[in-house]
Design an enzyme around this catalytic site. Sequence first.
Site, PDB file in Angstrom:
ATOM      1  N   ASP A  64      -0.952  -1.008 -23.790  1.00  0.00           N
ATOM      2  CA  ASP A  64      -0.626   0.174 -24.586  1.00  0.00           C
ATOM      3  C   ASP A  64       0.878   0.460 -24.546  1.00  0.00           C
ATOM      4  OD1 ASP A  64      -3.273   0.757 -25.384  1.00  0.00           O
ATOM      5  OD2 ASP A  64      -3.692   1.637 -23.425  1.00  0.00           O
ATOM      6  N   GLY A  65       1.495   0.226 -23.382  1.00  0.00           N
ATOM      7  CA  GLY A  65       2.931   0.473 -23.245  1.00  0.00           C
ATOM      8  C   GLY A  65       3.743  -0.400 -24.194  1.00  0.00           C
ATOM      9  N   ARG A 149      11.070  24.062  -8.515  1.00  0.00           N
ATOM     10  CA  ARG A 149      10.111  25.169  -8.493  1.00  0.00           C
ATOM     11  C   ARG A 149       9.372  25.213  -9.823  1.00  0.00           C
ATOM     12  NH1 ARG A 149      13.379  29.991  -5.611  1.00  0.00           N
ATOM     13  NH2 ARG A 149      11.262  30.702  -5.256  1.00  0.00           N
ATOM     14  N   ASP A 168       3.845  23.394 -13.844  1.00  0.00           N
ATOM     15  CA  ASP A 168       4.682  22.239 -13.488  1.00  0.00           C
ATOM     16  C   ASP A 168       5.327  21.652 -14.747  1.00  0.00           C
ATOM     17  OD1 ASP A 168       3.930  22.513 -10.900  1.00  0.00           O
ATOM     18  OD2 ASP A 168       2.767  20.657 -10.768  1.00  0.00           O
ATOM     19  N   TYR A 181      -1.930  11.078 -20.955  1.00  0.00           N
ATOM     20  CA  TYR A 181      -1.566  12.071 -19.927  1.00  0.00           C
ATOM     21  C   TYR A 181      -2.282  13.411 -20.166  1.00  0.00           C
ATOM     22  CZ  TYR A 181       1.814  13.987 -16.475  1.00  0.00           C
ATOM     23  OH  TYR A 181       2.418  14.533 -15.384  1.00  0.00           O
ATOM     24  N   SER A 182      -2.362  13.835 -21.427  1.00  0.00           N
ATOM     25  CA  SER A 182      -2.971  15.125 -21.762  1.00  0.00           C
ATOM     26  C   SER A 182      -4.418  15.210 -21.251  1.00  0.00           C
ATOM     27  CB  SER A 182      -2.905  15.324 -23.278  1.00  0.00           C
ATOM     28  OG  SER A 182      -3.603  16.468 -23.666  1.00  0.00           O
ATOM     29  N   LEU A 183      -5.134  14.089 -21.328  1.00  0.00           N
ATOM     30  CA  LEU A 183      -6.525  14.072 -20.840  1.00  0.00           C
ATOM     31  C   LEU A 183      -6.551  14.323 -19.333  1.00  0.00           C
ATOM     32  CD1 LEU A 183      -9.490  13.502 -21.788  1.00  0.00           C
ATOM     33  CD2 LEU A 183      -9.112  11.122 -21.143  1.00  0.00           C
TER      34      LEU A 183
HETATM   35  N1  NAD Z   1      -1.248  11.155 -15.061  1.00  0.00           N
HETATM   36  C1  NAD Z   1      -1.305  10.453 -16.175  1.00  0.00           C
HETATM   37  O1  NAD Z   1      -2.344  10.216 -16.765  1.00  0.00           O
HETATM   38  C2  NAD Z   1      -0.009   9.971 -16.780  1.00  0.00           C
HETATM   39  C3  NAD Z   1       1.201  10.187 -16.136  1.00  0.00           C
HETATM   40  C4  NAD Z   1       2.373   9.732 -16.776  1.00  0.00           C
HETATM   41  C5  NAD Z   1       2.305   9.096 -18.032  1.00  0.00           C
HETATM   42  N2  NAD Z   1       1.108   8.902 -18.592  1.00  0.00           N
HETATM   43  C6  NAD Z   1       0.986   8.295 -19.920  1.00  0.00           C
HETATM   44  O2  NAD Z   1       1.543   7.025 -20.022  1.00  0.00           O
HETATM   45  C7  NAD Z   1       1.948   6.884 -21.361  1.00  0.00           C
HETATM   46  C8  NAD Z   1       2.875   5.703 -21.490  1.00  0.00           C
HETATM   47  O3  NAD Z   1       2.086   4.559 -21.310  1.00  0.00           O
HETATM   48  P1  NAD Z   1       2.700   3.221 -20.684  1.00  0.00           P
HETATM   49  O4  NAD Z   1       1.610   2.190 -20.768  1.00  0.00           O
HETATM   50  O5  NAD Z   1       4.034   2.965 -21.278  1.00  0.00           O
HETATM   51  O6  NAD Z   1       2.962   3.666 -19.189  1.00  0.00           O
HETATM   52  P2  NAD Z   1       2.203   3.212 -17.879  1.00  0.00           P
HETATM   53  O7  NAD Z   1       2.328   1.734 -17.730  1.00  0.00           O
HETATM   54  O8  NAD Z   1       2.620   4.128 -16.768  1.00  0.00           O
HETATM   55  O9  NAD Z   1       0.705   3.490 -18.301  1.00  0.00           O
HETATM   56  C9  NAD Z   1      -0.029   4.640 -18.121  1.00  0.00           C
HETATM   57  C10 NAD Z   1      -1.498   4.356 -18.518  1.00  0.00           C
HETATM   58  O10 NAD Z   1      -1.796   5.127 -19.690  1.00  0.00           O
HETATM   59  C11 NAD Z   1      -2.502   4.290 -20.604  1.00  0.00           C
HETATM   60  N3  NAD Z   1      -2.252   4.787 -21.945  1.00  0.00           N
HETATM   61  C12 NAD Z   1      -1.099   4.766 -22.651  1.00  0.00           C
HETATM   62  N4  NAD Z   1      -1.290   5.311 -23.863  1.00  0.00           N
HETATM   63  C13 NAD Z   1      -2.601   5.673 -23.922  1.00  0.00           C
HETATM   64  C14 NAD Z   1      -3.407   6.290 -24.912  1.00  0.00           C
HETATM   65  N5  NAD Z   1      -2.908   6.684 -26.086  1.00  0.00           N
HETATM   66  N6  NAD Z   1      -4.709   6.527 -24.637  1.00  0.00           N
HETATM   67  C15 NAD Z   1      -5.238   6.165 -23.449  1.00  0.00           C
HETATM   68  N7  NAD Z   1      -4.533   5.586 -22.468  1.00  0.00           N
HETATM   69  C16 NAD Z   1      -3.221   5.342 -22.704  1.00  0.00           C
HETATM   70  C17 NAD Z   1      -1.968   2.901 -20.367  1.00  0.00           C
HETATM   71  O11 NAD Z   1      -2.887   1.915 -20.809  1.00  0.00           O
HETATM   72  C18 NAD Z   1      -1.802   2.889 -18.856  1.00  0.00           C
HETATM   73  O12 NAD Z   1      -2.978   2.502 -18.190  1.00  0.00           O
HETATM   74  C19 NAD Z   1       2.599   8.207 -21.681  1.00  0.00           C
HETATM   75  O13 NAD Z   1       2.677   8.447 -23.053  1.00  0.00           O
HETATM   76  C20 NAD Z   1       1.699   9.168 -20.936  1.00  0.00           C
HETATM   77  O14 NAD Z   1       0.699   9.700 -21.773  1.00  0.00           O
HETATM   78  C21 NAD Z   1      -0.057   9.315 -17.992  1.00  0.00           C
HETATM   79  N1  ATP Z   2       9.040  -6.556 -25.241  1.00  0.00           N
HETATM   80  C1  ATP Z   2       9.362  -5.527 -24.483  1.00  0.00           C
HETATM   81  N2  ATP Z   2      10.645  -5.111 -24.401  1.00  0.00           N
HETATM   82  C2  ATP Z   2      10.978  -4.066 -23.638  1.00  0.00           C
HETATM   83  N3  ATP Z   2      10.125  -3.363 -22.900  1.00  0.00           N
HETATM   84  C3  ATP Z   2       8.836  -3.716 -22.932  1.00  0.00           C
HETATM   85  C4  ATP Z   2       8.399  -4.823 -23.720  1.00  0.00           C
HETATM   86  N4  ATP Z   2       7.058  -4.943 -23.558  1.00  0.00           N
HETATM   87  C5  ATP Z   2       6.686  -3.978 -22.706  1.00  0.00           C
HETATM   88  N5  ATP Z   2       7.747  -3.237 -22.328  1.00  0.00           N
HETATM   89  C6  ATP Z   2       7.713  -2.110 -21.391  1.00  0.00           C
HETATM   90  O1  ATP Z   2       6.914  -2.469 -20.270  1.00  0.00           O
HETATM   91  C7  ATP Z   2       5.970  -1.433 -19.977  1.00  0.00           C
HETATM   92  C8  ATP Z   2       4.659  -2.065 -19.500  1.00  0.00           C
HETATM   93  O2  ATP Z   2       3.969  -2.675 -20.559  1.00  0.00           O
HETATM   94  P1  ATP Z   2       2.418  -2.426 -20.809  1.00  0.00           P
HETATM   95  O3  ATP Z   2       2.094  -0.978 -20.638  1.00  0.00           O
HETATM   96  O4  ATP Z   2       2.081  -3.056 -22.102  1.00  0.00           O
HETATM   97  O5  ATP Z   2       1.723  -3.229 -19.667  1.00  0.00           O
HETATM   98  P2  ATP Z   2       0.505  -2.840 -18.804  1.00  0.00           P
HETATM   99  O6  ATP Z   2       0.927  -1.706 -17.928  1.00  0.00           O
HETATM  100  O7  ATP Z   2       0.031  -4.105 -18.164  1.00  0.00           O
HETATM  101  O8  ATP Z   2      -0.591  -2.414 -19.852  1.00  0.00           O
HETATM  102  P3  ATP Z   2      -1.418  -1.066 -19.919  1.00  0.00           P
HETATM  103  O9  ATP Z   2      -0.401  -0.021 -20.325  1.00  0.00           O
HETATM  104  O10 ATP Z   2      -2.474  -1.298 -20.962  1.00  0.00           O
HETATM  105  O11 ATP Z   2      -1.968  -0.827 -18.571  1.00  0.00           O
HETATM  106  C9  ATP Z   2       5.858  -0.613 -21.267  1.00  0.00           C
HETATM  107  O12 ATP Z   2       5.802   0.766 -21.000  1.00  0.00           O
HETATM  108  C10 ATP Z   2       7.084  -0.923 -22.078  1.00  0.00           C
HETATM  109  O13 ATP Z   2       8.044   0.140 -22.022  1.00  0.00           O
END
Ligand code: NAD
Ligand code: ATP
Length: 281
Positions: A64-65, A149, A168, A181-183
């Site tokens: 997803d990232g 705080r 927070d 995150y919202s969930l």
């Molecule tokens: N406590 C929490 O749940 C928490 C804390 C910080 C950030 N986040 C989320 O992480 C997102 C960024 O994701 P990332 O993958 O770059 O960071 P990350 O690698 O820290 O991943 C956080 C997790 O959120 C999941 N995720 C991302 N978008 C999602 C979506 N739309 N629906 C369901 N799950 C989703 C990812 O698959 C991953 O497992 C932020 O937009 C924020 O919503 C969650």
């Molecule tokens: N091609 C790219 N260039 C720069 N940054 C990247 C690239 N691909 C991924 N990233 C960064 O690396 C982070 C991790 O990638 P990603 O979330 O896809 O992996 P994951 O944590 O294994 O998967 P998931 O989020 O499904 O658990 C992303 O948040 C993104 O910011």
Amino acid sequence: MQTLVIVAKKDNPEAVALASRIRETYPHLTVLGDRSLAHELGWPRVEDRELAARADLTVVLGGDGTLIYAARLLGGRGVPILGVNLGSLGFMTEVPVEELFTTLEEVIAGRFQVDSRMKLTCRLIRGGRVLIEDEILNDVVINKGALARIADHETSIDGVPITTYKADGVILATPTGSTAYSLSAGGPIVHPSVDCTVLSPICSHALTQRSIVVPADRTIRITLRSETADTYLTLDGQTGHGLQGGDCIEVVRSANRVNLVRNPRVAYFSILRQKLHWGER
Ligand SMILES: NC(=O)c1ccc[n+]([C@@H]2O[C@H](COP(=O)([O-])OP(=O)(O)OC[C@H]3O[C@@H](n4cnc5c(N)ncnc54)[C@H](O)[C@@H]3O)[C@@H](O)[C@H]2O)c1
Ligand SMILES: Nc1ncnc2c1ncn2[C@@H]1O[C@H](COP(=O)(O)OP(=O)(O)OP(=O)(O)O)[C@@H](O)[C@H]1O
């Protein structure tokens, strides 16, 4: 379709190998890669802006990232994004690796549907000036550091005061971001075909302050009313900015959308059932 842009998860050998196979399989297409992929495979380096301008289809190989990163990279043109899941959760990367090439055949032949996802435009306003403006697929997060705080977040919708969250932080999520995150902060799951913004306080001091679902066409403003040196604005979990007392974060629906290629074999609720461990039907 002429130009396919691949965005691959960084430092992931499986993603790199798949990208290479895609290029070999479709010699009649121009296949370009994001910066790190192009470097890894010795492909021509193309600037982000040019990738965004030339792409007819984007293939995301990652989690997803990576998909969020690709959506931000490719900006506003609404180019279809095909997400192939190499990550752990894969809420948005709907296509499993085994189905990559069968799905690509269909998409290249034009036989596909997209899920059009709402985005938010977020502005950070300080002293009346817009310091940052960005587009968001998942969420806008205002959050404090470990030792800061509890902060006061004065919140209004279309200029009408709602409340001041003593919390927070506050999350403003799109329907797509409602399962992220919202969930975790107690917010609702919103079907992605509904356009709205979810406003969720993080650990609010007042237990009656719960998530609010706001129509997408409203303008939400949050002004930090405390002098906090350790509060941050995080956009889609990808970029962070330090905040000061008096800063205003303004969120409105973006005119642009993200078009995710649908996997016809996967329904939204089957993803939820699987990822959220709801068990069988
Ligand atoms: N406590 C929490 O749940 C928490 C804390 C910080 C950030 N986040 C989320 O992480 C997102 C960024 O994701 P990332 O993958 O770059 O960071 P990350 O690698 O820290 O991943 C956080 C997790 O959120 C999941 N995720 C991302 N978008 C999602 C979506 N739309 N629906 C369901 N799950 C989703 C990812 O698959 C991953 O497992 C932020 O937009 C924020 O919503 C969650
Ligand atoms: N091609 C790219 N260039 C720069 N940054 C990247 C690239 N691909 C991924 N990233 C960064 O690396 C982070 C991790 O990638 P990603 O979330 O896809 O992996 P994951 O944590 O294994 O998967 P998931 O989020 O499904 O658990 C992303 O948040 C993104 O910011």
